[in-house]
Design a protein around this motif. Structure first.
Motif, mmCIF file in Angstrom:
data_model
loop_
_atom_site.group_PDB
_atom_site.id
_atom_site.type_symbol
_atom_site.label_atom_id
_atom_site.label_comp_id
_atom_site.label_asym_id
_atom_site.label_seq_id
_atom_site.Cartn_x
_atom_site.Cartn_y
_atom_site.Cartn_z
ATOM 1 N N LEU A 1 1.138 7.132 -20.009
ATOM 2 C CA LEU A 1 0.191 7.079 -18.895
ATOM 3 C C LEU A 1 -0.377 8.463 -18.621
ATOM 4 O O LEU A 1 -1.557 8.625 -18.303
ATOM 5 C CB LEU A 1 0.868 6.536 -17.633
ATOM 6 C CG LEU A 1 1.274 5.069 -17.648
ATOM 7 C CD1 LEU A 1 1.824 4.657 -16.299
ATOM 8 C CD2 LEU A 1 0.099 4.187 -18.040
ATOM 9 N N LYS B 1 -2.987 11.035 -9.049
ATOM 10 C CA LYS B 1 -3.450 9.735 -9.535
ATOM 11 C C LYS B 1 -2.496 9.048 -10.508
ATOM 12 O O LYS B 1 -2.690 7.893 -10.837
ATOM 13 C CB LYS B 1 -4.816 9.902 -10.207
ATOM 14 C CG LYS B 1 -5.849 10.406 -9.229
ATOM 15 C CD LYS B 1 -7.238 10.308 -9.793
ATOM 16 C CE LYS B 1 -8.241 10.464 -8.672
ATOM 17 N NZ LYS B 1 -9.604 10.280 -9.112
ATOM 18 N N VAL B 2 -1.518 9.768 -11.012
ATOM 19 C CA VAL B 2 -0.595 9.121 -11.950
ATOM 20 C C VAL B 2 0.859 9.247 -11.485
ATOM 21 O O VAL B 2 1.528 8.242 -11.230
ATOM 22 C CB VAL B 2 -0.737 9.704 -13.377
ATOM 23 C CG1 VAL B 2 0.207 8.978 -14.332
ATOM 24 C CG2 VAL B 2 -2.174 9.575 -13.859
ATOM 25 N N PRO C 1 1.563 7.628 -7.751
ATOM 26 C CA PRO C 1 1.636 6.152 -7.715
ATOM 27 C C PRO C 1 2.724 5.579 -8.621
ATOM 28 O O PRO C 1 3.363 4.588 -8.266
ATOM 29 C CB PRO C 1 0.244 5.698 -8.166
ATOM 30 C CG PRO C 1 -0.457 6.884 -8.665
ATOM 31 C CD PRO C 1 0.218 8.091 -8.121
ATOM 32 N N ALA C 2 2.944 6.205 -9.773
ATOM 33 C CA ALA C 2 3.976 5.679 -10.675
ATOM 34 C C ALA C 2 5.363 5.801 -10.053
ATOM 35 O O ALA C 2 6.264 5.033 -10.347
ATOM 36 C CB ALA C 2 3.928 6.420 -12.011
ATOM 37 N N GLY D 1 3.519 -4.549 -5.597
ATOM 38 C CA GLY D 1 3.393 -5.861 -6.206
ATOM 39 C C GLY D 1 2.820 -5.789 -7.608
ATOM 40 O O GLY D 1 2.925 -6.737 -8.371
ATOM 41 N N TRP D 2 2.243 -4.647 -7.950
ATOM 42 C CA TRP D 2 1.640 -4.486 -9.282
ATOM 43 C C TRP D 2 2.674 -4.327 -10.382
ATOM 44 O O TRP D 2 2.355 -4.402 -11.566
ATOM 45 C CB TRP D 2 0.699 -3.276 -9.296
ATOM 46 C CG TRP D 2 1.274 -2.021 -8.690
ATOM 47 C CD1 TRP D 2 1.039 -1.569 -7.411
ATOM 48 C CD2 TRP D 2 2.146 -1.077 -9.295
ATOM 49 N NE1 TRP D 2 1.721 -0.404 -7.194
ATOM 50 C CE2 TRP D 2 2.417 -0.070 -8.334
ATOM 51 C CE3 TRP D 2 2.732 -0.967 -10.566
ATOM 52 C CZ2 TRP D 2 3.236 1.022 -8.604
ATOM 53 C CZ3 TRP D 2 3.551 0.127 -10.814
ATOM 54 C CH2 TRP D 2 3.793 1.097 -9.835
ATOM 55 N N GLN D 3 3.945 -4.140 -9.996
ATOM 56 C CA GLN D 3 4.957 -3.874 -11.017
ATOM 57 C C GLN D 3 5.221 -5.073 -11.923
ATOM 58 O O GLN D 3 5.257 -6.197 -11.472
ATOM 59 C CB GLN D 3 6.269 -3.513 -10.346
ATOM 60 C CG GLN D 3 6.354 -2.091 -9.935
ATOM 61 C CD GLN D 3 7.744 -1.798 -9.456
ATOM 62 O OE1 GLN D 3 8.541 -1.212 -10.153
ATOM 63 N NE2 GLN D 3 8.036 -2.244 -8.262
ATOM 64 N N GLU D 4 5.481 -4.771 -13.189
ATOM 65 C CA GLU D 4 5.821 -5.811 -14.167
ATOM 66 C C GLU D 4 7.111 -6.498 -13.753
ATOM 67 O O GLU D 4 7.215 -7.690 -13.659
ATOM 68 C CB GLU D 4 6.015 -5.205 -15.564
ATOM 69 C CG GLU D 4 4.735 -4.668 -16.171
ATOM 70 C CD GLU D 4 3.987 -5.718 -16.966
ATOM 71 O OE1 GLU D 4 4.488 -6.827 -17.097
ATOM 72 O OE2 GLU D 4 2.888 -5.395 -17.452
#
Ligand SMILES: Nc1ncnc2c1ncn2[C@@H]1O[C@H](COP(=O)(O)OP(=O)(O)O)[C@@H](O)[C@H]1O
Ligand SMILES: [Mg+2]
Lengths: 262, 263
Positions: free
Chosen positions: A158, A175-176, A179-180, A255-258
């Motif tokens: 990423l 930005k990475v 959030p990660a 909620g975006w997590q795999e």
């Protein structure tokens, strides 16, 4: 065939129904404990607890204890959080910092706070100060470790992907990496709150003038079992409520997590 | 000089890469020379571990060569740059961003206002036929769709060179065939210089103007095979003699290197 039918029944009872059954089972167990001669001394049944509510409200100590404990928890947790975030990033970015600091974080983290409360009181005096310090320390340790894992876990591709799209160091962070790391930060918050509550009782063990933990010990000294049990139940309710709120926040924000980790 | 190098988009000039680990030195690339022409589609094949990804990362500017250099339009590259886009095998989508926001990512970094970035992003999302999924998160997409988003995201910043490291390697055969056709179509719509790594010889022949076969450790260029077949190259082509001959030839070269690795 039989099993099939059973499964059908299990699935047909709604979650709320199961919750109710679970509640009933607990009440039943509690009742059994209360009628036994020995365990009955520790577990007075519901009517005694209701009477105890009346007593502590009348004496005006319930609100006082609750507020006092919450102030210590919130302050200790807040200090813990604002120090854990930079500490975790420093550890993740500068390996010497990690090499020097991490073993001690792990070491101290494994000491029950109850053990070092008296030591803190000797320096910090009695009152709220040692409580906040102890909660701060305990939450700082657990949250630093958790957030540090998160920063280390940021997927390197990423970062590469962002770089080739034109990201500079500052963009990478905002930005990475940030959030990660969010899921780990939220997990850290959840664990931190839980540790703050469990540490609270230890923190109030020496020299406190109010608070849920301090009051439990004072009830114990005067053999007031019902109010003691009431306070214990209240602490459980506070714990589970805060956990539910944070879990809701986690679902909302990550909620975006795999896959969701525990 | 201008006349001579006019058509050379990327010049890989004696690139050498040595990894220094705890166990000692590892020569990953041992003097790679290659001129890639403007709008050319290059496929690189070779046994795994021969340095294909290393070479791609050096061209992308994500890695520094130990010696030698890569020139883009005659200018030595130094670090990453948006004129070189990359598509990774593992998609590398930002999981916290929707499809649209992922494709807008590079445009926003350029400081482009939201509506303009959105307009451009939409154009490329349509190009990869994902307009029904603009507001989906990556976890809601299949592997093939994820890679389409990654391709759209790379295209959106309008790079001159597209570097792809086994982008279809993790996909099933059917999705892969479909994406190959789409990739050729987009490449013909919007010409770019492509550097595409694959371990699939058929894929290389379907896509490339030239197939580069790399040798096993230490990585060097072993053979270059011109593919003089007209685009678009359909699946039927795979039955034809010309295709089968090329496949046998390239596969033979790769297989020798594979045996080399085994030794
Ligand atoms: N960061 C690294 N440090 C040390 N060795 C590496 C590193 N990256 C790759 N290598 C080694 O360099 C060789 C080439 O790797 P790579 O470029 O990934 O090959 P390919 O993509 O062709 O499979 C391999 O032997 C690999 O183990
Ligand atoms: Mg590779």
């Amino acid at each position: 065939m039989d099993e099939k039918k059973q499964k059908g029944l299990i699935d047909r009872i709604p979650n709320a129904g199961w919750l109710f059954l679970s509640f009933l089972a607990a009440i039943l167990l509690w009742y059994l404990l209360s009628i036994n001669e020995k365990t009955g001394r520790s577990f007075p049944f519901v009517p005694s607890i209701l009477k105890a509510v009346q007593t502590v409200v009348d004496r005006g100590i319930l609100a006082e204890d609750f507020i006092s404990s919450m102030i210590s928890v919130v302050l200790g947790f807040a200090f813990g959080f604002v120090t854990a975030v930079p500490a975790a990033f420093l550890m993740a970015w500068y390996r010497p910092v990690q090499y020097i600091v991490e073993p001690w974080i792990q070491f101290i983290r494994n000491i029950p706070p109850l053990a070092y409360v008296p030591l803190v009181v000797i320096s910090a005096g009695v009152g709220r100060k040692p409580q906040v310090i102890v909660i701060w320390l305990a939450t700082f340790l657990i949250m630093t470790v958790t957030i540090y894992q998160g920063v280390r876990n940021v997927d390197e591709t990423l970062i590469k992907a962002a770089r080739v799209l034109g990201a500079k160091d500052k963009d990478l962070f905002v930005k990475v990496i940030f959030p990660a790391t969010t899921p780990f930060i939220l997990t850290a918050v959840r664990l931190g709150v839980s540790v703050a509550l469990t540490t609270l009782i230890a923190a109030e063990s020496t020299g406190a003038t109010a608070g849920m933990g301090m009051r439990i010990r004072s009830f114990s000294n005067s053999f007031e079992v019902a109010p003691m049990l009431l306070y214990i139940i209240l602490i459980g309710i506070i714990g589970i409520t805060s956990e539910k709120i944070i879990k809701m926040l986690e679902r909302r924000l990550t909620g975006w997590q795999e896959k969701r980790e525990i | 000089m201008a006349g001579e190098t006019r058509d050379i988009k990327l010049k890989i000039d004696h690139v050498e890469k040595i990894y220094e680990g705890r166990t000692g030195k590892m020569i990953a690339l041992n003097g790679v020379d290659l001129d890639i022409m403007e709008n050319e589609f290059i496929c690189v094949v070779g046994p795994s571990g021969c340095g294909k990804s290393t070479l791609l990362n050096i061209i992308a500017g994500l890695l520094d060569a130990t010696s030698g250099a890569v020139y883009l339009d005659g200018k030595k590259i130094d670090g990453t740059g948006t004129e070189r886009g990359v598509v990774f095998q593992q998609y590398a989508l930002f999981p916290w961003l929707t499809v649209l926001k992922n494709v807008m990512f590079g445009l926003k970094l350029k400081g482009m206002p939201d509506d303009e970035a959105k307009e451009i992003a939409m154009k490329y999302i349509k190009m990869v036929q994902l307009e029904d999924f603009v507001n989906s998160y990556p976890k809601e997409l299949s592997g093939g769709m994820k890679q389409r988003v990654a391709i759209a995201r790379a295209y959106a910043v309008q790079p001159e060179v597209l570097l792809m490291d086994e982008p279809f390697g993790a996909l099933d055969a059917q999705t892969r065939t479909q994406l190959q056709a789409e990739l050729v179509r987009t490449w013909q719509e919007e010409k770019k210089t492509c550097f595409f790594i694959t371990h699939d010889v058929e894929e290389a022949i379907i896509l490339a103007n030239r197939v580069i076969v790399m040798s096993a450790r230490p990585g060097r260029i072993k053979t270059i095979v011109d593919i003089d077949l007209p685009y678009p190259r359909t699946q039927d082509l795979k039955m034809e003699k010309q295709f089968l001959d090329l496949k046998a030839h390239i596969w033979g070269e790769v297989y020798k290197e594979y045996l080399e690795v085994r030794k």
